[in-house]
Design an enzyme around this catalytic site. Structure first.
Site, PDB file in Angstrom:
ATOM      1  N   GLY A  20       0.811  -1.208   0.000  1.00 24.08           N
ATOM      2  CA  GLY A  20       0.000   0.000   0.000  1.00 24.08           C
ATOM      3  C   GLY A  20       0.842   1.255   0.000  1.00 24.08           C
ATOM      4  O   GLY A  20       0.564   2.220  -0.710  1.00 24.08           O
ATOM      5  N   ARG A  24       7.201   1.805   1.040  1.00 27.14           N
ATOM      6  CA  ARG A  24       7.499   0.383   1.088  1.00 27.14           C
ATOM      7  C   ARG A  24       7.803  -0.150  -0.304  1.00 27.14           C
ATOM      8  O   ARG A  24       8.631  -1.045  -0.472  1.00 27.14           O
ATOM      9  CB  ARG A  24       6.346  -0.395   1.718  1.00 27.14           C
ATOM     10  CG  ARG A  24       6.726  -1.836   2.071  1.00 27.14           C
ATOM     11  CD  ARG A  24       5.710  -2.479   2.984  1.00 27.14           C
ATOM     12  NE  ARG A  24       5.669  -1.773   4.255  1.00 27.14           N
ATOM     13  CZ  ARG A  24       4.587  -1.672   5.018  1.00 27.14           C
ATOM     14  NH1 ARG A  24       3.465  -2.231   4.631  1.00 27.14           N
ATOM     15  NH2 ARG A  24       4.633  -1.024   6.164  1.00 27.14           N
ATOM     16  N   ARG A  43       0.990  11.043  -8.714  1.00 29.30           N
ATOM     17  CA  ARG A  43       0.266  11.033  -7.442  1.00 29.30           C
ATOM     18  C   ARG A  43       1.022  10.319  -6.324  1.00 29.30           C
ATOM     19  O   ARG A  43       0.441   9.881  -5.337  1.00 29.30           O
ATOM     20  CB  ARG A  43      -1.131  10.408  -7.611  1.00 29.30           C
ATOM     21  CG  ARG A  43      -2.072  11.212  -8.489  1.00 29.30           C
ATOM     22  CD  ARG A  43      -3.383  10.479  -8.693  1.00 29.30           C
ATOM     23  NE  ARG A  43      -4.320  11.284  -9.486  1.00 29.30           N
ATOM     24  CZ  ARG A  43      -5.264  12.068  -8.981  1.00 29.30           C
ATOM     25  NH1 ARG A  43      -5.403  12.155  -7.670  1.00 29.30           N
ATOM     26  NH2 ARG A  43      -6.076  12.753  -9.768  1.00 29.30           N
ATOM     27  N   ARG A  87      -0.484  -8.818  -3.595  1.00 34.78           N
ATOM     28  CA  ARG A  87      -0.532  -7.754  -2.592  1.00 34.78           C
ATOM     29  C   ARG A  87       0.312  -8.165  -1.391  1.00 34.78           C
ATOM     30  O   ARG A  87       0.217  -9.304  -0.901  1.00 34.78           O
ATOM     31  CB  ARG A  87      -1.969  -7.480  -2.159  1.00 34.78           C
ATOM     32  CG  ARG A  87      -2.053  -6.654  -0.876  1.00 34.78           C
ATOM     33  CD  ARG A  87      -3.387  -5.981  -0.669  1.00 34.78           C
ATOM     34  NE  ARG A  87      -3.659  -5.704   0.733  1.00 34.78           N
ATOM     35  CZ  ARG A  87      -2.978  -4.864   1.509  1.00 34.78           C
ATOM     36  NH1 ARG A  87      -1.951  -4.202   1.018  1.00 34.78           N
ATOM     37  NH2 ARG A  87      -3.309  -4.690   2.770  1.00 34.78           N
ATOM     38  N   SER A  90      -0.036  -5.214   5.523  1.00 36.29           N
ATOM     39  CA  SER A  90      -0.190  -5.499   6.948  1.00 36.29           C
ATOM     40  C   SER A  90      -1.658  -5.730   7.255  1.00 36.29           C
ATOM     41  O   SER A  90      -2.540  -5.364   6.471  1.00 36.29           O
ATOM     42  CB  SER A  90       0.350  -4.341   7.790  1.00 36.29           C
ATOM     43  OG  SER A  90      -0.325  -3.139   7.455  1.00 36.29           O
ATOM     44  N   ASP A 199      -0.910  -5.862  14.019  1.00 40.01           N
ATOM     45  CA  ASP A 199      -1.727  -5.439  15.160  1.00 40.01           C
ATOM     46  C   ASP A 199      -2.633  -6.591  15.575  1.00 40.01           C
ATOM     47  O   ASP A 199      -2.997  -7.437  14.757  1.00 40.01           O
ATOM     48  CB  ASP A 199      -2.608  -4.230  14.792  1.00 40.01           C
ATOM     49  CG  ASP A 199      -1.799  -3.070  14.246  1.00 40.01           C
ATOM     50  OD1 ASP A 199      -1.372  -2.238  15.053  1.00 40.01           O
ATOM     51  OD2 ASP A 199      -1.610  -3.012  13.021  1.00 40.01           O
ATOM     52  N   ARG A 212       8.088  -3.559  11.928  1.00 40.27           N
ATOM     53  CA  ARG A 212       7.360  -3.809  10.682  1.00 40.27           C
ATOM     54  C   ARG A 212       8.338  -4.014   9.537  1.00 40.27           C
ATOM     55  O   ARG A 212       8.214  -4.940   8.737  1.00 40.27           O
ATOM     56  CB  ARG A 212       6.428  -2.640  10.355  1.00 40.27           C
ATOM     57  CG  ARG A 212       5.231  -2.531  11.287  1.00 40.27           C
ATOM     58  CD  ARG A 212       4.332  -1.393  10.865  1.00 40.27           C
ATOM     59  NE  ARG A 212       3.239  -1.192  11.807  1.00 40.27           N
ATOM     60  CZ  ARG A 212       1.974  -1.020  11.467  1.00 40.27           C
ATOM     61  NH1 ARG A 212       1.634  -1.039  10.196  1.00 40.27           N
ATOM     62  NH2 ARG A 212       1.049  -0.844  12.381  1.00 40.27           N
TER      63      ARG A 212
END
Length: 230
Positions: A20, A24, A43, A87, A90, A199, A212
């Site tokens: 996402g 990353r 963008r 994909r 997290s 989480d 992470r």
């Protein structure tokens, strides 16, 4: 080129990893790929193409939520002739059997999103991962945790909202898989969602940014091996 992607035809590989976060995407390209080339930054949705073990792979940020994933994945499949999207993201765990750092693969993605409405499907469409990618994944790592997840545009809400999801066996919650799986189904392409548990829903347990970055390495390596297995 599209209004969201300035890459030229042929500059994006047949296999694409989609985190996402644009940072990353940059991290994956710079630390796991060779001969990398930045092919899009419209963008801020950074996209790179490079080589992993001599095979061409691309990585592109999807942004957050089903709307953003819906746009970018559709264009990759439809305009850039991408065959498969993996994909890498997290998720918040719902299952009591999961712990921080676990890597899961989403077999299906139930959702409360209205994204699926435009397909005019007669009934309730169930977005799922592609069988071809699931079979390849199991061959690469037969210990991978497989199961259904819940894909939602809702981020801030009372934890009670997700109790029915937990009751129905959802492993975890994230925001993009349902749109990705639906686009892949419509366009007869392949998609799968790999997630690292960052989480624990209902508990004050979460990874630090450093944790992470370090823990996601296992997921990225697995995704890259899957990407070049065709």
């Amino acid at each position: 080129m599209t209004c969201h992607n300035s890459a030229k035809k042929g500059e994006i590989a047949k296999s694409v990893l989609m985190p996402g976060d644009p940072k990353r995407a940059k991290f994956i390209a710079e630390n796991f790929l060779e001969e990398i080339k930045l092919v899009n930054e419209v963008r801020g949705a950074l996209a790179y193409t490079g080589k992993y073990k001599g095979k061409e792979v691309s990585v592109m940020a999807s942004g957050m939520g089903d709307g953003s994933m819906g746009i970018y994945s559709h264009e990759l499949f439809n305009e850039y002739d991408v065959d498969r999207i993996i994909r890498v993201g997290s998720a918040g765990a719902l299952s009591d059997d999961l712990k921080l750092g676990d890597v899961i693969a989403a077999l299906s993605a139930s959702t409360d999103s209205g994204y699926l409405n435009h397909y005019n499907f007669p009934g309730v469409f169930a977005p799922t991962a592609s069988a071809a990618l699931v079979k390849k994944l199991i061959k690469l790592d037969d210990s991978i945790i497989l199961g259904p997840i819940y894909s939602t545009p809702v981020f801030y809400c009372d934890n009670e909202y997700f109790e029915p999801c937990k009751k129905m066996g959802m492993l975890a919650i994230e925001m993009e898989a349902a749109a990705l799986y639906a686009n892949a189904a419509e366009l007869h392409k392949d998609a799968i969602c790999l997630l690292t548990i960052s989480d624990i829903i209902g508990k004050e347990e979460n990874m630090t940014p450093k944790e992470r970055e370090e823990t996601f390495t296992k997921m990225i390596n697995l995704a890259l091996e899957l990407a070049i297995s065709f």
